[in-house]
Design a protein around this motif. Sequence first.
Motif, PDB file in Angstrom:
ATOM      1  N   TYR A  14       3.739  -7.427   4.646  1.00 61.10           N
ATOM      2  CA  TYR A  14       2.759  -8.172   3.663  1.00 61.10           C
ATOM      3  C   TYR A  14       2.473  -9.569   4.021  1.00 61.10           C
ATOM      4  CZ  TYR A  14       1.564 -10.217  -0.711  1.00 61.10           C
ATOM      5  OH  TYR A  14       0.962 -10.764  -1.575  1.00 61.10           O
ATOM      6  N   LYS A  21      -5.680  -8.629  -6.503  1.00 62.60           N
ATOM      7  CA  LYS A  21      -5.466  -7.170  -7.041  1.00 62.60           C
ATOM      8  C   LYS A  21      -5.032  -6.223  -5.738  1.00 62.60           C
ATOM      9  CE  LYS A  21      -5.146  -4.460 -10.615  1.00 62.60           C
ATOM     10  NZ  LYS A  21      -4.150  -4.453 -11.558  1.00 62.60           N
ATOM     11  N   GLN A  22      -5.631  -6.455  -4.690  1.00 59.09           N
ATOM     12  CA  GLN A  22      -5.432  -5.619  -3.543  1.00 59.09           C
ATOM     13  C   GLN A  22      -4.203  -5.897  -3.038  1.00 59.09           C
ATOM     14  OE1 GLN A  22      -8.859  -6.526  -1.300  1.00 59.09           O
ATOM     15  NE2 GLN A  22     -10.149  -4.723  -2.185  1.00 59.09           N
ATOM     16  N   GLN A  53      -1.465  -7.532  -4.495  1.00 58.16           N
ATOM     17  CA  GLN A  53      -0.513  -6.877  -5.470  1.00 58.16           C
ATOM     18  C   GLN A  53      -0.148  -5.554  -5.234  1.00 58.16           C
ATOM     19  OE1 GLN A  53      -1.482  -7.321  -9.667  1.00 58.16           O
ATOM     20  NE2 GLN A  53       0.571  -6.823 -10.244  1.00 58.16           N
ATOM     21  N   GLU A  54      -1.071  -4.592  -5.082  1.00 57.80           N
ATOM     22  CA  GLU A  54      -1.053  -3.268  -4.971  1.00 57.80           C
ATOM     23  C   GLU A  54      -0.383  -2.910  -3.451  1.00 57.80           C
ATOM     24  OE1 GLU A  54      -4.933  -1.506  -5.066  1.00 57.80           O
ATOM     25  OE2 GLU A  54      -5.050  -1.696  -7.154  1.00 57.80           O
ATOM     26  N   THR A  55      -0.586  -3.710  -2.670  1.00 57.31           N
ATOM     27  CA  THR A  55       0.127  -3.733  -1.250  1.00 57.31           C
ATOM     28  C   THR A  55       1.643  -3.836  -1.525  1.00 57.31           C
ATOM     29  OG1 THR A  55      -1.924  -4.476  -0.125  1.00 57.31           O
ATOM     30  CG2 THR A  55       0.403  -4.791   0.959  1.00 57.31           C
ATOM     31  N   TRP A  56       2.038  -5.169  -2.071  1.00 57.27           N
ATOM     32  CA  TRP A  56       3.435  -5.552  -2.242  1.00 57.27           C
ATOM     33  C   TRP A  56       4.202  -4.490  -3.150  1.00 57.27           C
ATOM     34  CZ3 TRP A  56       5.856  -6.802  -6.567  1.00 57.27           C
ATOM     35  CH2 TRP A  56       5.141  -7.429  -7.545  1.00 57.27           C
ATOM     36  N   GLN A  57       3.499  -3.871  -4.120  1.00 52.02           N
ATOM     37  CA  GLN A  57       4.213  -2.834  -4.967  1.00 52.02           C
ATOM     38  C   GLN A  57       4.340  -1.581  -4.217  1.00 52.02           C
ATOM     39  OE1 GLN A  57       1.346  -2.937  -8.467  1.00 52.02           O
ATOM     40  NE2 GLN A  57       2.630  -4.478  -9.329  1.00 52.02           N
ATOM     41  N   THR A  58       3.406  -1.426  -3.575  1.00 50.91           N
ATOM     42  CA  THR A  58       3.657   0.013  -2.644  1.00 50.91           C
ATOM     43  C   THR A  58       4.395  -0.230  -1.608  1.00 50.91           C
ATOM     44  OG1 THR A  58       1.260   0.543  -2.862  1.00 50.91           O
ATOM     45  CG2 THR A  58       2.194   1.583  -0.965  1.00 50.91           C
ATOM     46  N   ASN A  93     -12.551  -1.400 -15.316  1.00 49.60           N
ATOM     47  CA  ASN A  93     -11.170  -0.473 -14.832  1.00 49.60           C
ATOM     48  C   ASN A  93     -10.610   0.312 -15.771  1.00 49.60           C
ATOM     49  OD1 ASN A  93      -9.524   0.785 -13.517  1.00 49.60           O
ATOM     50  ND2 ASN A  93      -8.735  -0.748 -11.943  1.00 49.60           N
ATOM     51  N   ASN A 132      -8.308   2.321 -15.826  1.00 53.76           N
ATOM     52  CA  ASN A 132      -6.930   2.807 -15.759  1.00 53.76           C
ATOM     53  C   ASN A 132      -6.120   1.955 -16.489  1.00 53.76           C
ATOM     54  OD1 ASN A 132      -7.870   5.122 -14.089  1.00 53.76           O
ATOM     55  ND2 ASN A 132      -7.751   3.894 -12.259  1.00 53.76           N
ATOM     56  N   TYR A 133      -6.470   0.897 -16.844  1.00 52.52           N
ATOM     57  CA  TYR A 133      -5.656  -0.229 -17.695  1.00 52.52           C
ATOM     58  C   TYR A 133      -6.215  -0.290 -19.031  1.00 52.52           C
ATOM     59  CZ  TYR A 133      -4.193  -1.419 -12.977  1.00 52.52           C
ATOM     60  OH  TYR A 133      -3.555  -1.305 -11.538  1.00 52.52           O
TER      61      TYR A 133
END
Length: 1002
Positions: free
Chosen positions: A483, A503-504, A506-511, A891, A893-894
């Motif tokens: 990360y 946002k990208q 955040q998606e990386t560390w959550q993944t 978006n 999705n939210y």
Amino acid sequence: MAKVALLIGVSEYEPGLNPLPSAVRDVKAVYEVLLNPEMGGFAASDIKLLKNPERQVVEIAIETLFSGRHKDDLLLLYFSGHGIKDDRGRLYLATRNTSKTPQGELIRSTSVSASFIHDRMSESRSRRQVVILDSCFSGAFAEGMSAKDDGTIDIREQLGGEGRAVLTSSTSTQYSFEQEGQDLSIYTRFLVEGIKSGEADRDQDEFISIDELHEYASQKVRELQPAMKPEIYAIREGFKIRLAKVAPGDSKQRYRKEVARFIHRGEISLVGRRTLDYQRTRLGLEVTEAKAIEDQVLEPYRKQFGEKLQQYQQVFTELLERDETITDSDRHDLQNLQQILGLRNEDTMPIEALVTARFKTHQQNLQIYQQAFTTALRQEFPLSAASRDRLRQTQQQLELANSDVAAIESQITAEVEAYHQKLRNYQRLFFTATQQEYPVSEATRNDLRQQQQHLGLTDVDVAPIEAQITTQIESYHQKLQQYEQAFVKATQRQHYPDEVTQKQLQETWQTLGLSEGDVGAIERRINAEIETHQANFRQYEQEFTEVIQQEYPLSALKRSQLTQRHQALNLTAENVTAIENRIVAAIKEHQQKLQQYEQVFRESIQFEYPLSNVTREELKRFQRILELDDAEIAALEAIIIRPFSEAEYRKQQERIRQQQEAEKQRQQEEAEKQQKLQQYIQQPSRTQFTQPTQERISRQKFLKWAGLGGVSLVTAVVGSEIFKRQSPTLDSFKFETVTVDKKGQVIKRDSNKQAKFFKEDLGNDITLDMVEILAGSFKMGSPPAENGRTNSEEPQYTVNVPAFFMGKFEVTQEQYQQIMGSNPSNFKGAKRPVELVSWNDAVEFCKKLSQKTGRKYRLPSEAEWEYACRAGTTTPFHFGETITTELANYNGNYTYASAPKGKSRQETTEVGSFPPNAFGLYDMHGNVSEWCHDTWHDTYKGAPSDGSAWINNDNQRQVLRGGSWFSIPEYCRSASRNFNDSRVVRNSAFGFRVVCAVGRNL
């Protein structure tokens, strides 16, 4: 001589008395025996059946039975039901409606008293009277109602008499039992059986008398229920009253009677065996026929004997399970039980041997299961479903009950659980130690060994724990490094990530499954480096600006010093090149402006010196257009004026005087026109020249007004304000607005909205619609309770916004192409908004649009944008409490508030695809984030309240508003603010719309 019978059976009772289902069946069985001409010989008309009758019906029937009879008549009263006594010990027969008071006292009027029956019997002429009572005399009521029923009843006194016989199923203090699985009560069953089989004929005289029937039934009842003691009460001839005769049976029936005589302890005695063999031969029966009869007759006796054996076996088994050995005291108790059950030693010894063998086998099986369960738990804990299935199979093979294995598993599980608790304790200690330092130091390792020994764990026990945690830590550290690399790649340690990049990331560390705290630590460290870099960047920018203001172009020495400086600040060549190019470009532009002003000033003093007030005012206006400060203008003018000599000054003055004299006649007209010129310059957007005035003003006349003899920048810049600017013609357009609730449901539509606008012709049939936004006031920012708000949206404050025109739509790709000559957009489409444009690109568009149209176009201030977006609303969105993807492009999705999820289009849409706000503006929420003129400020503290842009020239961060197709809904709110660190960054989510000011310059 007549034979008359009254048969009464009561099965149903009021609440509190136990039901007796067999009572009604009893009277039916007795009825069939009495009706049989070969047994009872009673006529059907002489037998009366009463099933579940009430008291009055019973008494009438009893009185009818005993009245009007002859001396030799045989009268039979049969009753099956509850017998009850009152508090004086007097007997009552319960009827269907018999009940007691709440205090437990019998309500006598609901039952038939024994005295009533006695009186009727005494009044009767018959001397052959039989009463059979199959009933209880105590305990007939439910709990709490039987306390007064525990005395005795004197049957002889109450029902006895001359020529009478009374048979009872039990004594006056005992229960009369029903046998589970039988249709009839025990006593009545054997009464009927004795008559049907003829076995009650003890003296073989082919008649069954009352005493013979009692003897047979009593013996049978006591064999099944030793606690029951049927009794007979008879006076004089009462014992020998003949109730029935033996049916003339066949040889099988006779043999059955003989078998019943020789049964002992569930088997046929030795003497009986020889006698029966003789009788079988005499009666001409086959061996198989005799054997079948014997088995049928012996079956209930064998069953009874078997039950006694089973009872003894159960007691012996329980003793072994309790103590595993039989003590002397236990043996004494077993002998007493053996005697009570009527068993001999030869009966009980095989039972004890069998139970003992089974017990030993059972104990061995328990040990086998215990070993299997222990082994399974050592291999895995807790047990898997597959292991559980294997253990169940073992349990079934060993024939162990669930209670057996539950006790074993409970004990062993507790031990294993304690062991695993120690492992968990060590796991927690080791994990805590590795969280504090990794790898662990030797001191920490020694502490862990001491804890291991204290817990009683071996190295083999803790090795898997340490290996697992170490692997997890190393894997987690690798993810943290991964990360960090992604964050560095996105920021280059030089600039903060924008909204899309955040946002990208955040998606990386959550993944990767990283914790927010660990991610925050990485970002804080790198952000500190970015802050340092940007501080160094600003420091170098300031130092370079100071140097280049002193010396330009730079000398080799200054260049060397600056190189050393940027290296000391850890800035790359690319960093300083970007700084220097921008500053040098600004300086060159500034020098060009100074040169332009110098040229105009020199031409002005050539025409007149000293300068008139009118000329001085025009120069001041020109200075403001060029954005030059007073100090540098004063210095420039001083340099230009210095070479003039006194003589030249007088000569110039004379020439000017002569010119002024020659034009003296026209001074009043020029003054009037100059006044109109001043009015236009002061209010350029409001001034309207009449057509005659415009026709009289020529460029040459204007130059004379300005004190110039030739074409100059004033002509190009100031003159254009007069000759090109004209007030636009406003038209109206109608539109519909919608309002939604928190769930996104439309709660209001207003189709009568209208607004004024003008069309700006860009050429090639391409126009730009500009909507009139009237002046007004509003609360800028968001209230504390608004969902998704940030600190940058506070404090809320009142802003007074002057009138202006704003683009009805975001600038489209065809409009951008027409003005700039190119289309950089990623999502192509003439009517889609232009994107991939930087802030500088947007400003350049405004500049060229202004030049083309003669009107002043620019980016909106942040206050103008939010004022226009809200359009008089105070909710998070101009649509209301939320938005949906049916109202805007974001978006989906939210969600926001209670709205449902929607579409995530992942691209822009054509402008005007969704409903407008109350000002007639489209796509204020989503589609593309819109550049504003303002530079970024962290809060609204100190912000201007007049609607103008808030600009800090030392800040390169430019404001973006409205959110985009990529944004989550909370970033699309009317109050939501965003920024980008650079004015040159382009992004497919960035676009803009323009405003045309009314009398305002930012």
